[in-house]
Design a protein around this motif. Structure first.
Motif, PDB file in Angstrom:
ATOM      1  N   VAL A 145       0.854  -1.185   0.000  1.00 29.86           N
ATOM      2  CA  VAL A 145       0.000   0.000   0.000  1.00 29.86           C
ATOM      3  C   VAL A 145       0.888   1.231   0.000  1.00 29.86           C
ATOM      4  CG1 VAL A 145      -1.937  -1.125   1.192  1.00 29.86           C
ATOM      5  CG2 VAL A 145      -0.231   0.123   2.529  1.00 29.86           C
ATOM      6  N   ARG A 146       0.310   2.339  -0.408  1.00 31.51           N
ATOM      7  CA  ARG A 146       1.029   3.615  -0.471  1.00 31.51           C
ATOM      8  C   ARG A 146       0.332   4.607   0.460  1.00 31.51           C
ATOM      9  NH1 ARG A 146       3.343   7.479  -4.297  1.00 31.51           N
ATOM     10  NH2 ARG A 146       2.498   9.499  -3.704  1.00 31.51           N
ATOM     11  N   PRO A 147       1.077   5.249   1.360  1.00 32.79           N
ATOM     12  CA  PRO A 147       0.470   6.272   2.215  1.00 32.79           C
ATOM     13  C   PRO A 147       0.561   7.658   1.593  1.00 32.79           C
ATOM     14  CG  PRO A 147       2.685   5.864   2.972  1.00 32.79           C
ATOM     15  CD  PRO A 147       2.443   4.950   1.782  1.00 32.79           C
ATOM     16  N   ASP A 148      -0.456   8.451   1.850  1.00 34.58           N
ATOM     17  CA  ASP A 148      -0.451   9.866   1.527  1.00 34.58           C
ATOM     18  C   ASP A 148      -1.035  10.592   2.729  1.00 34.58           C
ATOM     19  OD1 ASP A 148       0.494  10.434  -1.254  1.00 34.58           O
ATOM     20  OD2 ASP A 148      -1.040   8.955  -1.751  1.00 34.58           O
ATOM     21  N   THR A 149      -0.951  11.914   2.706  1.00 34.41           N
ATOM     22  CA  THR A 149      -1.466  12.701   3.819  1.00 34.41           C
ATOM     23  C   THR A 149      -2.405  13.780   3.304  1.00 34.41           C
ATOM     24  OG1 THR A 149       0.388  14.250   3.709  1.00 34.41           O
ATOM     25  CG2 THR A 149       0.654  12.333   5.146  1.00 34.41           C
ATOM     26  N   PHE A 200      -4.419   5.656   2.510  1.00 29.72           N
ATOM     27  CA  PHE A 200      -3.671   4.528   1.962  1.00 29.72           C
ATOM     28  C   PHE A 200      -4.344   4.056   0.681  1.00 29.72           C
ATOM     29  CE2 PHE A 200      -2.733   4.349   6.493  1.00 29.72           C
ATOM     30  CZ  PHE A 200      -1.361   4.168   6.498  1.00 29.72           C
ATOM     31  N   THR A 201      -3.536   3.857  -0.372  1.00 32.31           N
ATOM     32  CA  THR A 201      -4.025   3.341  -1.644  1.00 32.31           C
ATOM     33  C   THR A 201      -3.122   2.196  -2.081  1.00 32.31           C
ATOM     34  OG1 THR A 201      -2.679   4.941  -2.865  1.00 32.31           O
ATOM     35  CG2 THR A 201      -4.972   5.565  -2.403  1.00 32.31           C
ATOM     36  N   ARG A 202      -3.491   1.562  -3.167  1.00 35.32           N
ATOM     37  CA  ARG A 202      -2.611   0.551  -3.761  1.00 35.32           C
ATOM     38  C   ARG A 202      -1.441   1.250  -4.442  1.00 35.32           C
ATOM     39  NH1 ARG A 202      -7.674  -0.853  -5.650  1.00 35.32           N
ATOM     40  NH2 ARG A 202      -8.615  -2.543  -4.475  1.00 35.32           N
ATOM     41  N   PRO A 203      -0.292   0.576  -4.566  1.00 34.73           N
ATOM     42  CA  PRO A 203       0.822   1.173  -5.311  1.00 34.73           C
ATOM     43  C   PRO A 203       0.367   1.568  -6.722  1.00 34.73           C
ATOM     44  CG  PRO A 203       1.581  -0.752  -4.131  1.00 34.73           C
ATOM     45  CD  PRO A 203       0.071  -0.720  -3.992  1.00 34.73           C
ATOM     46  N   MET A 227      -6.044  -5.047   4.503  1.00 37.76           N
ATOM     47  CA  MET A 227      -6.186  -6.374   3.890  1.00 37.76           C
ATOM     48  C   MET A 227      -7.269  -6.354   2.824  1.00 37.76           C
ATOM     49  SD  MET A 227      -5.531  -9.312   6.741  1.00 37.76           S
ATOM     50  CE  MET A 227      -6.397  -8.588   8.112  1.00 37.76           C
ATOM     51  N   GLN A 228      -8.362  -5.637   3.073  1.00 32.27           N
ATOM     52  CA  GLN A 228      -9.409  -5.534   2.063  1.00 32.27           C
ATOM     53  C   GLN A 228      -8.928  -4.726   0.863  1.00 32.27           C
ATOM     54  OE1 GLN A 228     -13.451  -4.773   3.250  1.00 32.27           O
ATOM     55  NE2 GLN A 228     -12.956  -5.268   5.381  1.00 32.27           N
ATOM     56  N   LEU A 229      -8.155  -3.690   1.118  1.00 32.50           N
ATOM     57  CA  LEU A 229      -7.647  -2.849   0.044  1.00 32.50           C
ATOM     58  C   LEU A 229      -6.613  -3.583  -0.808  1.00 32.50           C
ATOM     59  CD1 LEU A 229      -7.392   0.030  -1.251  1.00 32.50           C
ATOM     60  CD2 LEU A 229      -5.550   0.419   0.395  1.00 32.50           C
ATOM     61  N   ALA A 230      -5.643  -4.195  -0.152  1.00 34.52           N
ATOM     62  CA  ALA A 230      -4.523  -4.821  -0.865  1.00 34.52           C
ATOM     63  C   ALA A 230      -4.775  -6.269  -1.244  1.00 34.52           C
ATOM     64  CB  ALA A 230      -3.254  -4.742  -0.008  1.00 34.52           C
ATOM     65  N   GLY A 231      -5.733  -6.918  -0.597  1.00 35.11           N
ATOM     66  CA  GLY A 231      -6.011  -8.321  -0.865  1.00 35.11           C
ATOM     67  C   GLY A 231      -5.022  -9.239  -0.178  1.00 35.11           C
ATOM     68  N   GLY A 232      -5.377 -10.482  -0.102  1.00 30.85           N
ATOM     69  CA  GLY A 232      -4.479 -11.485   0.473  1.00 30.85           C
ATOM     70  C   GLY A 232      -4.397 -11.428   1.969  1.00 30.85           C
TER      71      GLY A 232
END
Length: 129
Positions: free
Chosen positions: A43-47, A54-57, A119-124
């Motif tokens: 995941v990728r953090p932003d502010t 947090f989003t996916r890469p 986990m829901q965002l990134a899966g697995g």
């Protein structure tokens, strides 16, 4: 290249809050440092002010299909939500973010609650430390 940019996103998010005396900033540093070993690369953090996004890469907190938002609302309450961009009926352009699921946590439990939505965002499975 993308991996380096994603690592820089973690550094940038932590550096943004590190020297701020605000309780929300300090919680964000604690969360980012606790999450980074397991979630960097996934995941990728932003502010946004004092919110963590947090989003996916490959996405950002401002250009995304799904993101996890973390907001310290008070001394004993952290709001964590998974939002998704939802298309308008009959169209393909997004109507805007819609909360899919979320929860509130005490600051001491926030890492676990954030991870459940990551986990829901990134899966697995949850990444091992």
């Amino acid at each position: 290249m993308i991996e380096r940019l994603e690592a820089e996103a973690w550094d940038s998010a932590i550096d943004r809050y590190r020297d701020m005396p605000a309780p929300a900033a300090q919680l964000n540093v604690e969360l980012l440092e606790a999450l980074r070993p397991r979630w960097e690369g996934r995941v990728r953090p932003d502010t946004s002010m004092f919110d963590l996004l947090f989003t996916r890469p490959g996405s950002t907190g401002y250009s995304y299909d799904e993101r996890v938002e973390v907001t310290r609302e008070s001394d004993d309450r952290v709001r964590v939500v998974l939002t998704r961009m939802v298309p308008r009926l009959g169209e393909t352009r997004p109507a805007g973010p819609v909360v899919v699921t979320g929860d509130f946590a005490r600051p001491e439990n926030a890492t676990t609650v954030v991870e459940s939505l990551l986990m829901q965002l990134a899966g697995g499975e949850r990444a091992n430390a």
